[in-house]
Design a protein around this motif. Structure first.
Motif, PDB file in Angstrom:
ATOM      1  N   VAL A  31       0.653  -1.014  -0.009  1.00 11.81           N
ATOM      2  CA  VAL A  31      -0.095  -0.158  -0.071  1.00 11.81           C
ATOM      3  C   VAL A  31       0.987   1.239  -0.033  1.00 11.81           C
ATOM      4  CG1 VAL A  31      -1.543   1.303   1.361  1.00 11.81           C
ATOM      5  CG2 VAL A  31      -2.142  -1.043   1.103  1.00 11.81           C
ATOM      6  N   GLY A  32       1.704   1.207   0.780  1.00  9.46           N
ATOM      7  CA  GLY A  32       2.806   2.348   0.892  1.00  9.46           C
ATOM      8  C   GLY A  32       3.208   2.805  -0.532  1.00  9.46           C
ATOM      9  N   HIS A  33       3.936   1.690  -1.337  1.00 11.24           N
ATOM     10  CA  HIS A  33       4.738   1.828  -2.378  1.00 11.24           C
ATOM     11  C   HIS A  33       3.583   2.231  -3.486  1.00 11.24           C
ATOM     12  CE1 HIS A  33       6.742   0.642  -6.178  1.00 11.24           C
ATOM     13  NE2 HIS A  33       7.445   1.353  -5.665  1.00 11.24           N
ATOM     14  N   THR A  34       2.175   1.881  -3.214  1.00  9.36           N
ATOM     15  CA  THR A  34       1.073   2.333  -4.299  1.00  9.36           C
ATOM     16  C   THR A  34       0.868   3.741  -3.906  1.00  9.36           C
ATOM     17  OG1 THR A  34       0.096   0.006  -4.227  1.00  9.36           O
ATOM     18  CG2 THR A  34      -1.367   1.810  -5.038  1.00  9.36           C
ATOM     19  N   VAL A  35       0.795   4.255  -2.894  1.00  7.91           N
ATOM     20  CA  VAL A  35       0.763   5.676  -2.313  1.00  7.91           C
ATOM     21  C   VAL A  35       1.880   6.328  -3.254  1.00  7.91           C
ATOM     22  CG1 VAL A  35       0.732   7.432  -0.841  1.00  7.91           C
ATOM     23  CG2 VAL A  35      -0.528   5.558  -0.223  1.00  7.91           C
ATOM     24  N   HIS A  36       3.110   5.978  -3.087  1.00 10.71           N
ATOM     25  CA  HIS A  36       4.135   6.377  -3.612  1.00 10.71           C
ATOM     26  C   HIS A  36       4.059   6.728  -5.268  1.00 10.71           C
ATOM     27  CE1 HIS A  36       8.499   7.300  -4.722  1.00 10.71           C
ATOM     28  NE2 HIS A  36       8.429   6.280  -5.560  1.00 10.71           N
ATOM     29  N   LEU A  37       3.827   5.692  -5.766  1.00  8.18           N
ATOM     30  CA  LEU A  37       3.355   5.807  -7.303  1.00  8.18           C
ATOM     31  C   LEU A  37       2.256   6.565  -7.529  1.00  8.18           C
ATOM     32  CD1 LEU A  37       3.502   1.676  -8.221  1.00  8.18           C
ATOM     33  CD2 LEU A  37       5.202   3.577  -8.537  1.00  8.18           C
ATOM     34  N   ALA A  38       1.234   6.892  -6.737  1.00  7.50           N
ATOM     35  CA  ALA A  38       0.219   7.646  -6.997  1.00  7.50           C
ATOM     36  C   ALA A  38       0.701   8.972  -6.950  1.00  7.50           C
ATOM     37  CB  ALA A  38      -1.125   7.672  -6.099  1.00  7.50           C
ATOM     38  N   VAL A  39       1.424   9.449  -5.875  1.00  4.71           N
ATOM     39  CA  VAL A  39       1.877  10.742  -5.853  1.00  4.71           C
ATOM     40  C   VAL A  39       2.974  11.157  -6.784  1.00  4.71           C
ATOM     41  CG1 VAL A  39       3.728  12.062  -4.427  1.00  4.71           C
ATOM     42  CG2 VAL A  39       1.779  10.805  -3.188  1.00  4.71           C
ATOM     43  N   ARG A  40       3.773  10.223  -7.281  1.00  4.43           N
ATOM     44  CA  ARG A  40       4.639  10.296  -8.453  1.00  4.43           C
ATOM     45  C   ARG A  40       3.805  10.551  -9.737  1.00  4.43           C
ATOM     46  NH1 ARG A  40       8.887   6.429 -11.401  1.00  4.43           N
ATOM     47  NH2 ARG A  40       9.702   7.961 -12.808  1.00  4.43           N
ATOM     48  N   ALA A  41       2.675  10.023 -10.013  1.00  4.84           N
ATOM     49  CA  ALA A  41       1.898  10.150 -10.974  1.00  4.84           C
ATOM     50  C   ALA A  41       1.183  11.494 -11.010  1.00  4.84           C
ATOM     51  CB  ALA A  41       0.694   9.055 -11.354  1.00  4.84           C
ATOM     52  N   LEU A  42       0.829  12.068  -9.998  1.00  8.43           N
ATOM     53  CA  LEU A  42      -0.024  13.198  -9.720  1.00  8.43           C
ATOM     54  C   LEU A  42       1.243  14.388 -10.093  1.00  8.43           C
ATOM     55  CD1 LEU A  42      -2.121  12.774  -6.475  1.00  8.43           C
ATOM     56  CD2 LEU A  42      -2.677  13.456  -8.817  1.00  8.43           C
ATOM     57  N   ASP A  45       1.686  14.665 -13.758  1.00  9.26           N
ATOM     58  CA  ASP A  45       0.483  15.192 -14.381  1.00  9.26           C
ATOM     59  C   ASP A  45       0.580  16.815 -14.205  1.00  9.26           C
ATOM     60  OD1 ASP A  45      -0.684  12.973 -15.041  1.00  9.26           O
ATOM     61  OD2 ASP A  45      -2.385  12.728 -13.658  1.00  9.26           O
ATOM     62  N   LYS A  46       1.317  17.171 -12.935  1.00 12.52           N
ATOM     63  CA  LYS A  46       1.155  18.616 -12.664  1.00 12.52           C
ATOM     64  C   LYS A  46       2.127  19.182 -13.733  1.00 12.52           C
ATOM     65  CE  LYS A  46       1.809  22.169  -9.255  1.00 12.52           C
ATOM     66  NZ  LYS A  46       2.580  23.101 -10.192  1.00 12.52           N
ATOM     67  N   VAL A  47       3.458  18.444 -13.774  1.00 10.80           N
ATOM     68  CA  VAL A  47       4.504  19.009 -14.761  1.00 10.80           C
ATOM     69  C   VAL A  47       3.911  19.104 -16.008  1.00 10.80           C
ATOM     70  CG1 VAL A  47       6.549  18.360 -15.722  1.00 10.80           C
ATOM     71  CG2 VAL A  47       6.494  18.066 -13.136  1.00 10.80           C
ATOM     72  N   GLY A  48       3.138  18.144 -16.792  1.00 11.38           N
ATOM     73  CA  GLY A  48       2.568  18.456 -17.852  1.00 11.38           C
ATOM     74  C   GLY A  48       1.726  19.383 -18.148  1.00 11.38           C
ATOM     75  N   SER A  49       0.943  19.667 -17.075  1.00 10.94           N
ATOM     76  CA  SER A  49      -0.083  20.727 -17.115  1.00 10.94           C
ATOM     77  C   SER A  49       0.460  22.048 -17.006  1.00 10.94           C
ATOM     78  CB  SER A  49      -1.096  20.606 -15.739  1.00 10.94           C
ATOM     79  OG  SER A  49      -1.776  21.851 -15.820  1.00 10.94           O
ATOM     80  N   ASP A  50       1.725  22.134 -16.294  1.00 11.39           N
ATOM     81  CA  ASP A  50       2.721  23.280 -16.197  1.00 11.39           C
ATOM     82  C   ASP A  50       3.191  23.653 -17.720  1.00 11.39           C
ATOM     83  OD1 ASP A  50       1.712  23.563 -13.691  1.00 11.39           O
ATOM     84  OD2 ASP A  50       3.839  23.001 -12.829  1.00 11.39           O
ATOM     85  N   LEU A  51       3.569  22.568 -18.155  1.00 16.36           N
ATOM     86  CA  LEU A  51       4.261  22.724 -19.450  1.00 16.36           C
ATOM     87  C   LEU A  51       3.182  23.071 -20.670  1.00 16.36           C
ATOM     88  CD1 LEU A  51       6.660  19.625 -19.449  1.00 16.36           C
ATOM     89  CD2 LEU A  51       7.258  22.155 -19.440  1.00 16.36           C
TER      90      LEU A  51
END
Length: 68
Positions: A31-42, A45-51
């Motif tokens: 579960v902890g690694h899944t949260v890590h992956l989710a935070v990384r994906a978010l 997404d933010k970097v992509g939006s900023d670009l």
């Protein structure tokens, strides 16, 4: 995958926790690694939006400036 790391607690509702457990099982991870992956994906997404945001006038001017 077991990773030794410092940890902390985060309060989430039971439904979200169940979703995390199910997703972790599907991904064959914790579960902890899944949260890590989710935070990384978010974050990605933010970097992509900023670009995708149009450049400000000063940013365009800086990019168009002569190098000499």
């Amino acid at each position: 995958m077991l990773i030794c790391m410092q940890s902390t607690s985060v309060r989430i509702d039971r439904a979200t926790h169940e979703e995390l457990k199910q997703l972790a099982a599907e991904l064959h991870t914790t579960v902890g690694h899944t949260v890590h992956l989710a935070v990384r994906a978010l974050r990605q997404d933010k970097v992509g939006s900023d670009l995708r945001t149009p450049l400000r006038a000063d940013e365009s001017a800086w990019l168009d400036a002569a190098l000499g």
